[in-house]
Design an enzyme around this catalytic site. Structure first.
Site, PDB file in Angstrom:
ATOM      1  N   TYR A 151       6.027 124.028  32.732  1.00 32.98           N
ATOM      2  CA  TYR A 151       5.342 122.735  32.818  1.00 32.98           C
ATOM      3  C   TYR A 151       6.206 121.541  32.440  1.00 32.98           C
ATOM      4  O   TYR A 151       5.773 120.399  32.560  1.00 32.98           O
ATOM      5  CB  TYR A 151       4.081 122.751  31.945  1.00 32.98           C
ATOM      6  CG  TYR A 151       3.037 123.694  32.474  1.00 32.98           C
ATOM      7  CD1 TYR A 151       2.225 123.323  33.541  1.00 32.98           C
ATOM      8  CD2 TYR A 151       2.895 124.966  31.938  1.00 32.98           C
ATOM      9  CE1 TYR A 151       1.284 124.200  34.054  1.00 32.98           C
ATOM     10  CE2 TYR A 151       1.950 125.860  32.442  1.00 32.98           C
ATOM     11  CZ  TYR A 151       1.151 125.466  33.501  1.00 32.98           C
ATOM     12  OH  TYR A 151       0.229 126.330  34.018  1.00 32.98           O
ATOM     13  N   LEU A 153      10.522 119.948  32.014  1.00 31.75           N
ATOM     14  CA  LEU A 153      11.947 120.110  32.288  1.00 31.75           C
ATOM     15  C   LEU A 153      12.727 119.870  31.004  1.00 31.75           C
ATOM     16  O   LEU A 153      12.307 119.093  30.154  1.00 31.75           O
ATOM     17  CB  LEU A 153      12.383 119.101  33.348  1.00 31.75           C
ATOM     18  CG  LEU A 153      11.907 119.407  34.777  1.00 31.75           C
ATOM     19  CD1 LEU A 153      11.884 118.144  35.617  1.00 31.75           C
ATOM     20  CD2 LEU A 153      12.807 120.457  35.413  1.00 31.75           C
ATOM     21  N   HIS A 160      11.774 111.280  34.139  1.00 33.72           N
ATOM     22  CA  HIS A 160      11.200 110.413  33.101  1.00 33.72           C
ATOM     23  C   HIS A 160      12.302 109.876  32.186  1.00 33.72           C
ATOM     24  O   HIS A 160      12.138 108.837  31.562  1.00 33.72           O
ATOM     25  CB  HIS A 160      10.167 111.177  32.269  1.00 33.72           C
ATOM     26  CG  HIS A 160       8.865 111.368  32.987  1.00 33.72           C
ATOM     27  ND1 HIS A 160       7.920 110.378  33.088  1.00 33.72           N
ATOM     28  CD2 HIS A 160       8.360 112.435  33.647  1.00 33.72           C
ATOM     29  CE1 HIS A 160       6.870 110.830  33.781  1.00 33.72           C
ATOM     30  NE2 HIS A 160       7.120 112.074  34.134  1.00 33.72           N
ATOM     31  N   ASP A 167       3.701 108.946  35.023  1.00 33.94           N
ATOM     32  CA  ASP A 167       2.563 109.805  35.345  1.00 33.94           C
ATOM     33  C   ASP A 167       1.321 108.929  35.316  1.00 33.94           C
ATOM     34  O   ASP A 167       1.023 108.276  34.313  1.00 33.94           O
ATOM     35  CB  ASP A 167       2.433 110.939  34.330  1.00 33.94           C
ATOM     36  CG  ASP A 167       3.611 111.909  34.404  1.00 33.94           C
ATOM     37  OD1 ASP A 167       4.282 111.933  35.455  1.00 33.94           O
ATOM     38  OD2 ASP A 167       3.855 112.623  33.416  1.00 33.94           O
ATOM     39  N   GLU A 210       2.450 117.804  41.797  1.00 36.40           N
ATOM     40  CA  GLU A 210       2.050 116.929  40.685  1.00 36.40           C
ATOM     41  C   GLU A 210       1.446 115.655  41.265  1.00 36.40           C
ATOM     42  O   GLU A 210       2.175 114.690  41.549  1.00 36.40           O
ATOM     43  CB  GLU A 210       3.257 116.586  39.799  1.00 36.40           C
ATOM     44  CG  GLU A 210       3.785 117.774  39.005  1.00 36.40           C
ATOM     45  CD  GLU A 210       4.704 117.351  37.863  1.00 36.40           C
ATOM     46  OE1 GLU A 210       4.945 116.137  37.689  1.00 36.40           O
ATOM     47  OE2 GLU A 210       5.181 118.248  37.144  1.00 36.40           O
ATOM     48  N   HIS A 213       2.553 112.321  39.361  1.00 37.13           N
ATOM     49  CA  HIS A 213       3.924 111.867  39.083  1.00 37.13           C
ATOM     50  C   HIS A 213       4.456 110.995  40.229  1.00 37.13           C
ATOM     51  O   HIS A 213       4.681 111.473  41.341  1.00 37.13           O
ATOM     52  CB  HIS A 213       4.836 113.082  38.874  1.00 37.13           C
ATOM     53  CG  HIS A 213       6.260 112.723  38.533  1.00 37.13           C
ATOM     54  ND1 HIS A 213       6.792 112.887  37.265  1.00 37.13           N
ATOM     55  CD2 HIS A 213       7.254 112.191  39.286  1.00 37.13           C
ATOM     56  CE1 HIS A 213       8.060 112.487  37.276  1.00 37.13           C
ATOM     57  NE2 HIS A 213       8.360 112.051  38.496  1.00 37.13           N
TER      58      HIS A 213
HETATM   59 ZN   LIG Z   1       5.860 113.153  35.395  1.00 35.46          ZN
END
Ligand SMILES: [Zn+2]
Length: 291
Positions: A151, A153, A160, A167, A210, A213
């Protein structure tokens, strides 16, 4: 007479279907511009009467088109230099709620986000929630330790960490179902943002779907990616194959020139036009010319 009535009915039906298709297309993309032109690319000649530009190492690693994924980690110069706190700054959040008081983002990206949510508000979509923005190394490491590899990185491999991604949620429910999610999926490309991890590209991005995102890449790149259904990895590959293209987005014309690492010595910029530069984090440079 009966046959005549049937034919008229059929023509009317086809007309109604055509009008609905047109409305659907307008809603999907480009209601403020000519949808037929938005993001369609044409191959053009390289810049002819340009000025050669020597690219410094620092400039090579900066810009809104940097690719960051499992293969291309964040380099220190790639982190946006204008990261700010969003709390208490409505001009940067456009009325979106913040999940907590510590959310940060590039100021430039936040202003684009605020313009985007203002447009959504005009369409009656105004329950946005920013749940995450810029994360520094320590925050990314903590998240990775907490959520695990499935979930999150590791530090240095998340967009990010650049300050270019955020997000976005909805206070009304899941993004995959809420009006906020659907509006952004349809319209974010018009404001320079892309849905970075779509459901049908997980093999290329290496990341599951996602719907929250969003990544800022800027215009006209977001529109080209959206129109041609390309994620950033694919878009950069396309530029590598077809390095000199032009496009029209929102009634404005753009030229894009890509210089792969082995062509950097030939890099030129137009003498009398506005342009911007971005590295791609793979050693190449994209020149975007505003016509
Ligand atoms: Zn994200």
């Amino acid at each position: 007479m009966k046959k005549w009535g049937f034919t008229t009915g059929l023509i009317l039906l086809l007309l109604v279907v055509a009008i609905f298709k047109l409305i659907e297309r307008q809603e999907t993309f480009g209601e403020r511009s000519n949808p037929a032109e938005d993001g369609i690319v044409r191959t053009i000649a390289p810049i002819k009467k340009g000025e050669h530009l020597e690219i410094t190492e620092e400039r090579l690693n900066r810009g809104d088109l940097l690719l960051v994924n499992r293969d291309y980690p964040v380099r220190p110069q790639g982190v946006k230099s204008d990261v700010v706190d969003l709390f208490g700054q409505p001009e940067l959040t456009g009325g979106a709620s913040l999940l907590d008081g510590g959310i940060r983002l590039s100021r430039e990206v936040a202003l684009k986000f605020a313009a985007m949510t203002a447009a959504a508000g005009e369409d009656g979509v105004d329950h946005f929630l920013i749940s995450s923005g810029y994360r520094d190394e320590a925050e990314q490491s903590a998240l990775y330790a907490e959520k695990g590899a499935e979930y999150a990185l590791p530090a240095g491999y998340s967009e990010h960490n650049l300050g270019l991604s955020l997000d976005i949620g909805s206070t009304e429910g899941k993004m995959s179902e809420a009006a906020e999610g659907r509006w952004l999926e349809r319209n974010s490309a018009r404001y320079g943002f892309v849905l970075r991890y779509p459901a049908d590209k997980t093999e290329i991005t290496g990341i599951g779907f996602e719907p929250w995102h969003f990544r800022y890449v800027g215009l006209p790149h977001s529109a080209i990616m959206r129109t041609n259904n390309l994620v950033l990895e694919e878009y950069l590959d396309m530029l590598d194959e077809d390095p000199d293209i032009s496009t029209t987005v929102g009634g404005r014309d753009y030229e894009i020139h890509y210089y792969a690492p082995d062509r950097l010595s030939k890099l030129s910029v137009p003498a009398n036009r506005d342009y911007s530069l971005s590295g791609d984090n793979r050693g190449g440079v994209i020149v975007t010319v505003y016509l």
